[in-house]
Scaffold this active site. Sequence first.
Site, PDB file in Angstrom:
ATOM      1  N   SER A  13       0.846  -1.192   0.000  1.00 26.69           N
ATOM      2  CA  SER A  13       0.000   0.000   0.000  1.00 26.69           C
ATOM      3  C   SER A  13       0.885   1.247   0.000  1.00 26.69           C
ATOM      4  CB  SER A  13      -0.908   0.002   1.233  1.00 26.69           C
ATOM      5  OG  SER A  13      -0.131  -0.006   2.417  1.00 26.69           O
ATOM      6  N   LYS A  17      -1.527   5.670  -5.587  1.00 29.98           N
ATOM      7  CA  LYS A  17      -2.595   5.523  -6.593  1.00 29.98           C
ATOM      8  C   LYS A  17      -3.348   6.832  -6.780  1.00 29.98           C
ATOM      9  CE  LYS A  17      -5.055   2.081  -4.967  1.00 29.98           C
ATOM     10  NZ  LYS A  17      -4.343   1.785  -3.718  1.00 29.98           N
ATOM     11  N   GLU A 150     -11.268  -7.585   1.861  1.00 32.17           N
ATOM     12  CA  GLU A 150     -12.343  -6.590   1.818  1.00 32.17           C
ATOM     13  C   GLU A 150     -12.508  -5.942   0.442  1.00 32.17           C
ATOM     14  OE1 GLU A 150      -8.895  -4.558   4.128  1.00 32.17           O
ATOM     15  OE2 GLU A 150      -9.693  -6.566   3.827  1.00 32.17           O
ATOM     16  N   THR A 189      11.216  -8.170 -10.482  1.00 34.36           N
ATOM     17  CA  THR A 189       9.897  -8.098 -11.122  1.00 34.36           C
ATOM     18  C   THR A 189       8.900  -9.104 -10.562  1.00 34.36           C
ATOM     19  OG1 THR A 189      10.518  -9.686 -12.849  1.00 34.36           O
ATOM     20  CG2 THR A 189      10.982  -7.349 -13.269  1.00 34.36           C
ATOM     21  N   LYS A 190       9.385 -10.041  -9.765  1.00 36.32           N
ATOM     22  CA  LYS A 190       8.499 -11.107  -9.295  1.00 36.32           C
ATOM     23  C   LYS A 190       7.291 -10.591  -8.501  1.00 36.32           C
ATOM     24  CE  LYS A 190       9.582 -14.752 -10.059  1.00 36.32           C
ATOM     25  NZ  LYS A 190       9.304 -15.535 -11.284  1.00 36.32           N
ATOM     26  N   THR A 192       5.557  -7.912  -8.905  1.00 37.02           N
ATOM     27  CA  THR A 192       4.571  -7.434  -9.868  1.00 37.02           C
ATOM     28  C   THR A 192       3.905  -8.602 -10.581  1.00 37.02           C
ATOM     29  OG1 THR A 192       5.681  -5.316 -10.217  1.00 37.02           O
ATOM     30  CG2 THR A 192       4.239  -6.086 -11.978  1.00 37.02           C
ATOM     31  N   GLN A 193       4.692  -9.589 -10.943  1.00 37.22           N
ATOM     32  CA  GLN A 193       4.118 -10.760 -11.607  1.00 37.22           C
ATOM     33  C   GLN A 193       3.079 -11.448 -10.723  1.00 37.22           C
ATOM     34  OE1 GLN A 193       7.069 -13.428 -13.504  1.00 37.22           O
ATOM     35  NE2 GLN A 193       8.569 -11.786 -13.256  1.00 37.22           N
ATOM     36  N   CYS A 382     -10.294  27.515  10.924  1.00 37.64           N
ATOM     37  CA  CYS A 382     -11.295  26.791  11.712  1.00 37.64           C
ATOM     38  C   CYS A 382     -10.964  26.877  13.199  1.00 37.64           C
ATOM     39  CB  CYS A 382     -11.378  25.338  11.227  1.00 37.64           C
ATOM     40  SG  CYS A 382     -12.831  24.459  11.818  1.00 37.64           S
ATOM     41  N   HIS A 507     -12.454  26.495   5.723  1.00 38.08           N
ATOM     42  CA  HIS A 507     -11.211  25.808   5.339  1.00 38.08           C
ATOM     43  C   HIS A 507     -10.827  26.212   3.907  1.00 38.08           C
ATOM     44  CE1 HIS A 507     -10.728  22.797   8.638  1.00 38.08           C
ATOM     45  NE2 HIS A 507     -12.019  23.042   8.795  1.00 38.08           N
ATOM     46  N   GLU A 509      -8.159  25.903   2.420  1.00 36.02           N
ATOM     47  CA  GLU A 509      -7.205  24.971   1.795  1.00 36.02           C
ATOM     48  C   GLU A 509      -7.886  24.019   0.813  1.00 36.02           C
ATOM     49  OE1 GLU A 509      -8.115  22.931   5.851  1.00 36.02           O
ATOM     50  OE2 GLU A 509      -8.119  24.942   4.954  1.00 36.02           O
TER      51      GLU A 509
END
Length: 533
Positions: A13, A17, A150, A189-190, A192-193, A382, A507, A509
């Site tokens: 993780s 993304k 999940e 690369t394993k 990813t494979q 805030c 806020h 931002e």
Amino acid sequence: MTKYIFITGGVVSGLGKGIAAASLGLILKSRGLKVVNQKFDPYLNIDPGTMNPIQHGEVFVTDDGAETDLDLGHYERFTDATLSQSSNTTAGRVYLSVLNNEREGKYHGGTVQVIPNVTEEIKRRMLLSTQETGADVIITEIGGTAGDIESLPFIECIRELKYELGEENCCYIHLTLVPFMKKANEIKTKPTQHSVKELQQLGIQPNILMLRTEIEIPEATKEKLALFCNVDTDCVIQNLNAKSIYEVPLNMEKEGLGNAVCKILGITGRETHLEKWAEMVHVFENPKHHVKIALVGKYVELHDAYLSVVESLIHAGIANESEVEIDWVDSEKITDDASAKEKLAGADGIIVPGGFGSRGIEGMILTAKYARTNKVPYMGICLGMQILVIEYARNVLGWTDANSTEINPDTTHPVIDLMPDQNGKILGGTLRLGKFECAVTPGTLTEKAYGSTTIWERHRHRYEFNNKYRDELKKAGLIIAGVNPERDLVEVCEVPDHPWMVAGQFHPEFKSRPDKAGPLFRDFITASLKNKI
């Protein structure tokens, strides 16, 4: 027909993304396409609203009051979009909807199952943005990592959608880590494979591999991965560590991401125009000035808890051609005037962002006192506005126990308090969320910043400036620089006889952009640069 892009993650993780999805959104938007990003998270919370910022990071708020994942901030900042409630869905929200449907008899007494009941609800929500926006392209990021239990219903949904919408209208992008083993001086690369194999077992064949890496990936390695993972070689895209997140879209376009996606989806005759973005990145990477800002908060151990604030300071730096150095100050470490001076003396400006609860509050009040008495530019957001009011009431009016009833319910001067219509509601049901109007007082620093007497900003807070004390605070000099005209709620306060001490209940931002800095942030950095001189 609308085209759909689904982005999944593999190996580990935290690969980015959200940045990848935002970057692709910018690339496609620069080709003249209408693009909408959305995030589907597998956790069972209804939304991130009641989650601890130390664990989850900041809660991003949309115009219509959705409390969402921080990745939606990246989507909005990169594509200059205005997202909505439908842009972030959690498994908790899906299951809640399914269970409510069951209680209401909408399944006609049938057995409620993950397939088809849960998956149909997920797919309905995945397609909702199309109906609401009429976008040319919908980019959907699936939270979690390939193989997570999940996440399985979400993966099943994107598998089904390919056949329901047509293969030519769907593109799967899989973002994985390609580790570099320093001892062996070798790229592996394993992982990813194996990650791709995991997806293939679930019926997903990625069209594009996006490889997060610390070093350049040789063409031979790309060809190997293309062969073993059943993708075209020109669809193996290197996602090399960048100097900043704003450089990522430019790097991805050089790597051919836009061309690969358009080829898969049959989008033709579209040239990329990222010239203005490139100019912005050049200014960011070549600053003419430097300014040091003390960010004083209670969640400083996880910088993502203040992600949009940090990004907005960077945007303001770009607008001022300045590098912004952030000094992270734990408000709990400020216990008296001496420690305030010790922690803050080197700052050109001070910002106190939002937060909830009593921890670290006294340190923030001492921070506001230091900024006011030493004429250091101060921006409050805030909670930071409430802190300014409490400090002013205590040290200018002499109300030594002035406080917020959130912190001290027994204070005799509750200058910050709940409104009458908020009492008795459950946690999460008392917040003022989303976009609200603010009537700005002419001649104030706030009007100068926005260039207007009417502004709209997003809110996420529970306690308000107590109007019972407004007249006395004004007589003592506090400037009420902005008010919500609908409910007569104080939105902005300014301190007189000070170079720049401005705080808003909203806020700002959440609406700042890299090429269009939030007005208060921009002027705060301008004032901090003058203070440095």
